[in-house]
Scaffold this motif. Sequence first.
Motif, PDB file in Angstrom:
ATOM      1  N   LEU A  96      21.254  42.268  50.231  1.00  0.00           N
ATOM      2  CA  LEU A  96      20.522  41.214  50.902  1.00  0.00           C
ATOM      3  C   LEU A  96      20.978  39.832  50.442  1.00  0.00           C
ATOM      4  O   LEU A  96      20.850  39.481  49.265  1.00  0.00           O
ATOM      5  N   ASP A  97      21.508  39.049  51.379  1.00  0.00           N
ATOM      6  CA  ASP A  97      21.888  37.676  51.072  1.00  0.00           C
ATOM      7  C   ASP A  97      20.620  36.830  50.970  1.00  0.00           C
ATOM      8  O   ASP A  97      19.687  37.012  51.752  1.00  0.00           O
ATOM      9  N   VAL A  98      20.579  35.923  50.000  1.00  0.00           N
ATOM     10  CA  VAL A  98      19.391  35.068  49.856  1.00  0.00           C
ATOM     11  C   VAL A  98      19.348  34.024  50.969  1.00  0.00           C
ATOM     12  O   VAL A  98      18.331  33.818  51.616  1.00  0.00           O
ATOM     13  N   GLY A  99      20.493  33.354  51.186  1.00  0.00           N
ATOM     14  CA  GLY A  99      20.517  32.257  52.149  1.00  0.00           C
ATOM     15  C   GLY A  99      20.700  32.732  53.572  1.00  0.00           C
ATOM     16  O   GLY A  99      21.809  32.977  54.034  1.00  0.00           O
ATOM     17  N   LEU A 100      19.575  32.922  54.275  1.00  0.00           N
ATOM     18  CA  LEU A 100      19.616  33.348  55.677  1.00  0.00           C
ATOM     19  C   LEU A 100      18.851  32.319  56.497  1.00  0.00           C
ATOM     20  O   LEU A 100      17.888  31.734  56.004  1.00  0.00           O
ATOM     21  N   VAL A 146      22.638  42.678  54.863  1.00  0.00           N
ATOM     22  CA  VAL A 146      22.016  41.545  55.543  1.00  0.00           C
ATOM     23  C   VAL A 146      22.752  40.280  55.119  1.00  0.00           C
ATOM     24  O   VAL A 146      22.684  39.873  53.949  1.00  0.00           O
ATOM     25  N   GLU A 147      23.470  39.699  56.034  1.00  0.00           N
ATOM     26  CA  GLU A 147      24.319  38.537  55.723  1.00  0.00           C
ATOM     27  C   GLU A 147      24.573  37.773  57.014  1.00  0.00           C
ATOM     28  O   GLU A 147      24.969  38.375  58.015  1.00  0.00           O
ATOM     29  N   ASP A 148      24.312  36.459  57.000  1.00  0.00           N
ATOM     30  CA  ASP A 148      24.498  35.696  58.240  1.00  0.00           C
ATOM     31  C   ASP A 148      25.947  35.245  58.440  1.00  0.00           C
ATOM     32  O   ASP A 148      26.342  34.930  59.557  1.00  0.00           O
ATOM     33  N   ASP A 149      26.725  35.233  57.373  1.00  0.00           N
ATOM     34  CA  ASP A 149      28.135  34.833  57.494  1.00  0.00           C
ATOM     35  C   ASP A 149      28.924  36.026  58.045  1.00  0.00           C
ATOM     36  O   ASP A 149      29.087  37.052  57.368  1.00  0.00           O
ATOM     37  N   VAL A 182      26.281  37.031  42.150  1.00  0.00           N
ATOM     38  CA  VAL A 182      26.524  35.649  42.551  1.00  0.00           C
ATOM     39  C   VAL A 182      27.828  35.578  43.340  1.00  0.00           C
ATOM     40  O   VAL A 182      28.842  36.156  42.942  1.00  0.00           O
ATOM     41  N   LYS A 183      27.770  34.879  44.479  1.00  0.00           N
ATOM     42  CA  LYS A 183      28.981  34.669  45.285  1.00  0.00           C
ATOM     43  C   LYS A 183      29.840  33.578  44.658  1.00  0.00           C
ATOM     44  O   LYS A 183      29.295  32.635  44.107  1.00  0.00           O
ATOM     45  N   PRO A 184      31.134  33.622  44.731  1.00  0.00           N
ATOM     46  CA  PRO A 184      31.903  34.724  45.331  1.00  0.00           C
ATOM     47  C   PRO A 184      32.008  35.891  44.357  1.00  0.00           C
ATOM     48  O   PRO A 184      32.062  35.687  43.152  1.00  0.00           O
TER      49      PRO A 184
HETATM   50 CA    CA Z   1      24.167  33.199  53.825  1.00  0.00          CA
END
Ligand code: CA
Length: 228
Positions: free
Chosen positions: A58-62, A14-17, A107-109
């Motif tokens: 799961l990405d946090v920032g969606l 799950v990632e919006d990017d 943590v990204k990256p």
């Molecule tokens: Ca994101």
Amino acid sequence: MTAPPSPQPTILIVEDDASIRDYLALGFGYEGFRVLHAASGSQALELFWREQPGVVVLDVGLPGLDGFAVLRAIRERSQVPAIMLTARDGVDDRIHGLQLGADDYLVKPFHFGELVARVQAILRRSQPEQGRALWYADLSLDTHLREATRGGRQLDLTPRATDLLAVLLRHPERALSKALLLDSVWGPEFMGDDNIVEVYVRQLRRALGEPELIQTVRGAGYALRLRA
Ligand code: CA
């Protein structure tokens, strides 16, 4: 005889990017996973309930429903291994994710190799459930082979009856409500009547034989227990 290698499970990313999502989908595909991906929280939940993946990244920032909200919704009904991706290096984010029941975070990256290693690690940790024998009195169920026996006699059970027996065996002697059994065995999206639970309990009782192991607890549901 050696067992065939077990296939990698289905992974939900799950990632919006889009560039990160495509990169991860490709990478996990190369690692032998069956890959599902979603660009938003609501799409993720829809896919999750429909496909029941074995692990979630799961990405946090969606946008809209964020990763925390998605995890919270999943955890109401599932203990699927989940790893959170966070862009922020904030300790709060990590603590929040772990409190909500994430198994790990990154943590990204991050390095793709590290993500794969973490995913494999949480899958290994969640393995004991697989292939484990559940038992009560003279009744046992191998949850991996899905074979049940009573007093050494193999039981002939339908897949749903096997699922129902597994739920009862995981909570021996406790009264479980019809609603809970319905939810655990048939899933939250099942639209039918909870009378189906009675039908399967009857089926299971017939298969288990005597002495009776599934007790009706008035007003509370059913319990796996030997009558005192
Ligand atoms: Ca994101």
